[in-house]
Write an enzyme that holds these catalytic residues in place. Structure first.
Site, PDB file in Angstrom:
ATOM      1  CD  GLU A   1       1.541   6.583   8.823  1.00  0.00           C
ATOM      2  OE1 GLU A   1       1.373   5.873   7.816  1.00  0.00           O
ATOM      3  OE2 GLU A   1       1.342   6.181   9.973  1.00  0.00           O
TER       4      GLU A   1
ATOM      5  CD  GLN B   1       1.363   0.054   4.331  1.00  0.00           C
ATOM      6  OE1 GLN B   1       2.541   0.265   4.586  1.00  0.00           O
ATOM      7  NE2 GLN B   1       0.461  -0.132   5.268  1.00  0.00           N
TER       8      GLN B   1
ATOM      9  CG  PHE C   1       4.101   6.883  12.437  1.00  0.00           C
ATOM     10  CD1 PHE C   1       4.894   8.000  12.534  1.00  0.00           C
ATOM     11  CD2 PHE C   1       4.387   5.955  11.428  1.00  0.00           C
ATOM     12  CE1 PHE C   1       5.951   8.217  11.655  1.00  0.00           C
ATOM     13  CE2 PHE C   1       5.434   6.159  10.545  1.00  0.00           C
ATOM     14  CZ  PHE C   1       6.222   7.291  10.655  1.00  0.00           C
TER      15      PHE C   1
ATOM     16  NE  ARG D   1       2.261   3.922   6.487  1.00  0.00           N
ATOM     17  CZ  ARG D   1       3.535   3.537   6.617  1.00  0.00           C
ATOM     18  NH1 ARG D   1       3.935   2.396   6.098  1.00  0.00           N
ATOM     19  NH2 ARG D   1       4.395   4.290   7.257  1.00  0.00           N
TER      20      ARG D   1
ATOM     21  CG  HIS E   1       5.518   1.850   1.506  1.00  0.00           C
ATOM     22  ND1 HIS E   1       6.724   2.450   1.253  1.00  0.00           N
ATOM     23  CD2 HIS E   1       5.402   1.775   2.853  1.00  0.00           C
ATOM     24  CE1 HIS E   1       7.322   2.731   2.414  1.00  0.00           C
ATOM     25  NE2 HIS E   1       6.555   2.323   3.398  1.00  0.00           N
TER      26      HIS E   1
ATOM     27  NE  ARG F   1       5.145  -2.016   6.810  1.00  0.00           N
ATOM     28  CZ  ARG F   1       5.563  -0.764   6.912  1.00  0.00           C
ATOM     29  NH1 ARG F   1       5.607  -0.170   8.080  1.00  0.00           N
ATOM     30  NH2 ARG F   1       5.913  -0.086   5.830  1.00  0.00           N
TER      31      ARG F   1
ATOM     32  CG  HIS G   1       3.491   5.323   2.226  1.00  0.00           C
ATOM     33  ND1 HIS G   1       3.204   6.666   2.319  1.00  0.00           N
ATOM     34  CD2 HIS G   1       4.102   5.001   3.402  1.00  0.00           C
ATOM     35  CE1 HIS G   1       3.631   7.121   3.480  1.00  0.00           C
ATOM     36  NE2 HIS G   1       4.186   6.139   4.164  1.00  0.00           N
TER      37      HIS G   1
ATOM     38  CG  LEU H   1       8.252   6.933   2.073  1.00  0.00           C
ATOM     39  CD1 LEU H   1       6.798   6.551   1.951  1.00  0.00           C
ATOM     40  CD2 LEU H   1       8.977   5.945   2.969  1.00  0.00           C
TER      41      LEU H   1
END
Lengths: 236, 591, 115
Positions: free
Chosen positions: B258, B243, B121, B289, B356, B401, B245, B255
């Site tokens: 990732e 955040q 990730f 991100r 997000h 995050r 995304h 969504l």
């Protein structure tokens, strides 16, 4: 063409003596909206219209309803898929008591889910790391664990309509098999012994409405067949 | 108001998502009289939408993996305002919490040796950034959140947790000494309003992405816990940190995990160029991100966006082949077909940065205890109030995050809060009972909506106005003048909401009333976000300003603390003292 | 769950199995009779009666009638539990069905061995 005629089931126990169908004209501006978007446009016209919704992407299972006669999730059903003669008829999921408008009381459905003990049972001491499981054994859970408890299947099932207290229903049985087939579960015998009466599993008549409506493409009928095979193998 | 029925519990958990259910499980096992109060049936909570996985150093993909490396990534990813004691706790306790989930039955995907499958990730490294890309995100295909939430719910059934499903918490009840002693809640089905008395009130209400017009968040993510805490006068931490995304589906906002890039997918611009190679030469598409989202916006602003309007980019997955897509990313294939009308095995998915996750929230310690600031500037525990999950700001995510860290946050801190509350209840806690006027204070806004008269604006139009303000003034890139305008518009909007009208005052399953009450909460979150963003005069993590493009460690290596009574921002020290290892010193953050 | 005392085998599994086994027996019997009729085009009374004079044919026939009785009982019991929600109505209907099946069964035995 952009004005869609929607007929929706209305019932508010505080003001209505009986349910009725209400007509709405919704301007879709020619877009192929999801049915949930249409409901939101209707709610802008009449804020009293009640329906459940949450994730709006087909994974939370809140907005199961009957659209032009077929159960499905409003949020991932585009108009182009359901519309007939530019008319959309929306009703709550069949077979469960209506609380208000499109909102049904899912109590019986959840009760049947809880009845199959929908949790992993393993009487051996847990290791310090995870329990190992081969990819092949894990693959057996595919097509089972993805259930979102939307109740589209069980409320499309005549056997569940007639015996919602006794027949577990396709959703619960799919989950029952998910634990029966999990190599980490050790309660197979106990689980099976709860299922061999004439109703819990055996009231399934193989109508397969559940398979036809499942918005996640799952196959409860197949799982029910597998449970029967396991029962037969145990009892003969 | 003495006609309110009251329900009494040892602990009440507001919110039935991952963190709430994990806390509830701990308390149910302990035999404490606990209830989970959730506005939706628990498996409809937003945790269900999490896709890619739960990041944790369980040493499966790499037997030498170390939770300290995970902690390093987390702190660096958070641009150094993550509290290091909290990140240390999460990363070191993580494996225990993940193995517990597996033992509860979570159907993780597997490696050939039978261990839990882990995928790469964004922002993951080995050996404190020196050892290349790590694969640390434990996954159940691309439905990890669904699998996790259902597993937790199932185990709560097993342990006979009491559920108040489809109940809506309206406001916190405080006693004369300012302790939180419960809440006012409404049964959505019947409209009955009750006073819930409890020695521990846990806000596990999740995020508030619905303050933005474009968000990956569920429709229910309206920041109810944040709103309640702010109205009760408690401060919020780091609320400017939102955040975006990188890969929300263009137009729909849903969504795309990732994990797609973890499995080898990458972003391309209209020329087909893999542009992340220019912005993050090492990590490329798996940079933080915030970095990827900003790079995408830069591409779009510089005219290299895709589509007729040039306002999005593409996520390319077709080179992975149908088999990998079917096995590792089946949910993404489904979502792309439904919402983008694209088969990712054949064509790229149109994506755009989309709101997000809320890094900020109710400041807490690692036990979930809510914190406020005394007049001496020191931390003070709020008696009776706890928070965990996205609603809390522990803070493990700092200014940005990392992917897969939210699910870990949920289970680690849900569990921690449960364990701490059990201990506290065993030790014995007594607070003053709430008086009639305390309860009436918590009923204020309920009464306001119920008595609202015709003529005012309606909830849907006000909500849309709020979302447009936030989208226009507090998006990926921010700037003083525009934010000033946004703050002013929000102040006006607050007036309009105070005069808004609720036409439907019926009791049975009145969703219009719930949406009105949610609008109040969105307003609180939006204003806290706006004022915090305006006051933080630097760029850090997800907070990027044109007018202050650099990180300012001299003035802003701090948490921001927003006080609702004065609508002012103060600062709070970041913790740099992990218990078992050396401090991770702030460095320039590159990928 | 309370055991269902009016169901055929008191167990869903045994009813389910019995319904399938009885169906196979009835199918075999049907195939046999159809084949027999095809291979004996100008069938007269004496040949037909001669077939049923043989013990194996009487046993095969009886087995089929018993299968039919069980099959019908299981099937109709299911129908009554689906559609008749009032207990007196349901029990009454079940008793009538059982009585009818019993009468048919005895009658069929009488026919097989009575000639």
């Amino acid at each position: 063409m952009s004005n869609l005629q929607v007929s929706v089931y209305r019932y508010n126990p505080e003001t209505d003596s009986a349910p009725y169908m209400q007509e709405f004209q919704v301007d879709t501006k020619g877009r192929d909206l999801m049915v949930l978007d249409v409901l939101h446009l209707m709610k802008e016209q009449d804020s009293a219209l009640a329906f459940r919704r949450s994730c709006r992407e087909g994974v939370c299972g809140s907005d199961g309803m009957n659209m032009n006669g077929k159960n499905g999730l409003a949020c991932i059903t585009p108009l182009s898929e359901v519309i007939k003669d530019n008319k959309l008829v929306l009703r709550p999921l069949p077979g469960l008591p209506v609380i208000r408008d499109m909102v049904v009381d899912m109590g019986l459905f959840y009760k049947q889910y809880e009845r199959i003990q929908p949790y992993l049972q393993n009487d051996t001491p847990a290791p310090a790391i995870e329990r190992l499981q081969s990819p092949e054994d894990r693959e057996k859970l595919d097509g089972l664990y993805e259930c979102i408890l939307c109740a589209c299947c069980s409320t499309a099932c005549p056997s569940f309509w007639w015996n919602p207290e006794k027949f577990v229903g396709p959703a619960g049985l799919l989950q029952s098999y998910r634990f029966l087939v999990d190599t980490r579960d050790t309660a197979t015998q106990e689980r099976l012994s709860e299922l061999e009466d004439p109703f819990s599993v055996f009231r399934c008549r193989g109508i397969m409405n559940c398979v036809a409506v499942c918005p996640k493409g799952l196959n409860p009928t197949r799982a029910i067949g597998k449970i029967r095979e396991m029962l037969l193998a145990e009892a003969t | 108001m003495s006609n309110l029925r009251s329900l009494t519990f040892d602990a009440i958990i507001i919110g039935g998502g991952g963190s709430g259910l994990r806390a509830a499980l701990e308390l149910a096992k302990s035999g404490k009289k606990t209830a989970v109060l959730s506005k939706v049936f628990p498996t409809r909570s937003h945790t269900v939408s999490a896709q890619g996985g739960i990041t944790c150093a369980i040493a499966s993909a790499d037997p030498d993996d170390d939770w300290r490396w995970h902690m390093y990534d987390t702190v660096k990813g958070g641009d150094y305002i993550a509290d290091q004691d909290a990140a240390e706790y999460m990363c070191s306790e993580g494996p225990k919490a993940v193995f517990e989930l597996e033992h509860m039955g979570l159907p993780f995907s597997r490696f050939d040796n039978g261990r839990i499958y882990q995928r790469p990730f964004g922002g993951q490294s080995k050996n404190f950034g020196e050892g290349g890309q790590a694969a640390r995100t434990c996954a159940a295909a691309d439905r990890t959140g669904h699998a996790l939430l259902h597993t937790l719910y199932q185990n709560n059934i097993k342990n006979n947790t009491v559920f108040l499903n489809e109940w809506y918490a309206v406001d916190l009840v405080k006693n004369a000494e300012g302790d939180v002693v419960g809440c006012i809640a409404m049964c959505i089905e019947t409209g009955e309003v009750v006073h819930v008395k409890s020695k521990a009130t846990v806000l596990a209400t999740g995020g508030a992405g619905r303050i933005y017009a474009s968000t990956t968040n569920a429709l229910i993510n309206t920041g109810d816990g944040i709103g309640m805490a702010l109205r009760a006068g408690f401060p919020m931490q780091d609320m400017e940190m939102w955040q975006f995304h990188p890969t929300g589906i263009y137009g729909a906002g849903t969504l795309v995990t990732e994990g797609c890039r973890g499995e080898g997918g990458y972003l391309i611009n209209k020329d087909g160029e893999r542009f992340m190679e220019r912005y993050a030469p090492n990590a490329k598409d798996l940079a933080g991100r915030d970095v990827v989202a900003r790079s995408m916006v830069m591409e779009i602003l510089e005219g290299r966006g895709c589509g007729e309007k040039g306002d999005h980019v593409f996520l390319k997955l077709d080179h992975l082949g149908e088999e990998v897509l079917g096995k590792r990313l089946p949910g993404i294939v489904e979502l792309s077909k439904t919402f983008a009308h694209v088969d990712p095995a054949k064509e790229p998915i149109p994506v755009v940065p989309t709101c997000h996750y809320m890094m900020g929230g109710i400041p807490t310690n690692v036990h979930g205890q809510a914190i406020m600031q005394g007049e001496d500037g020191k931390d003070q525990i709020v008696n009776g109030l706890f928070a965990c999950g996205e609603a809390a700001c522990v803070s493990v995510h700092g200014a940005n995050r990392l992917g897969g860290n939210s699910l870990l946050d949920l289970v680690v801190f849900g569990r921690a809060a449960g364990m701490f509350i059990e201990g506290a209840l065993n030790a014995g806690v007594e607070y003053l009972d709430a008086t009639e006027s305390d309860i009436e204070a918590a009923m204020t806004r309920m009464t306001r909506w119920n008595e609202s008269e015709e003529g005012g604006e309606t909830v849907p139009e006000l909500k849309a106005a709020l979302q447009d303000i936030m989208q226009a003034s507090f998006g990926v890139f921010r700037e003083e003048e525009n934010m000033q305008k946004g703050v002013k518009q929000l102040a006006e909007l607050r007036e309009r909401i105070a005069n808004a009208h609720l036409p439907d005052k019926s009791n049975t399953f009145n969703t219009a009333r719930v949406e009105a009450l949610e609008l109040d909460n969105l307003m609180e979150v939006a204003e806290a976000t706006a004022i915090s963003a305006l006051e933080r005069k630097e760029s850090r993590g997800a907070h990027s300003r044109y007018d202050y493009p650099d990180r300012d460690d001299v003035n802003w290596l701090k948490h921001s603390l927003y006080f609702p009574a004065t609508k002012q921002l103060k600062k709070r020290d970041v913790n740099f003292k992990p218990k078992t290892m050396a401090t991770l010193e702030p460095k320039i953050r590159t990928y | 769950m309370v055991t269902n005392i009016t169901s055929f085998g008191r167990s869903g599994l045994s009813d389910w199995l019995m319904q399938r086994v009885s169906a196979v027996i009835m199918a075999l019997y049907t195939v046999f009779l159809v084949a027999y009729l095809l291979f004996n085009p100008g069938l007269d009374y004496y040949t037909w009666s001669g077939l049923f004079d043989q013990t194996w044919m009487r046993i095969f026939s009886l087995l089929t009638f018993i299968s039919l009785a069980a099959h019908a009982w299981i099937g109709l019991w299911t129908v009554t539990t689906d559609y008749l929600k009032s207990t007196p109505q349901r029990v009454g209907a079940q008793m009538l069905i059982i009585l009818a099946i019993f009468v048919y069964l005895v009658w069929s035995i009488q026919i097989l061995w009575g000639a």
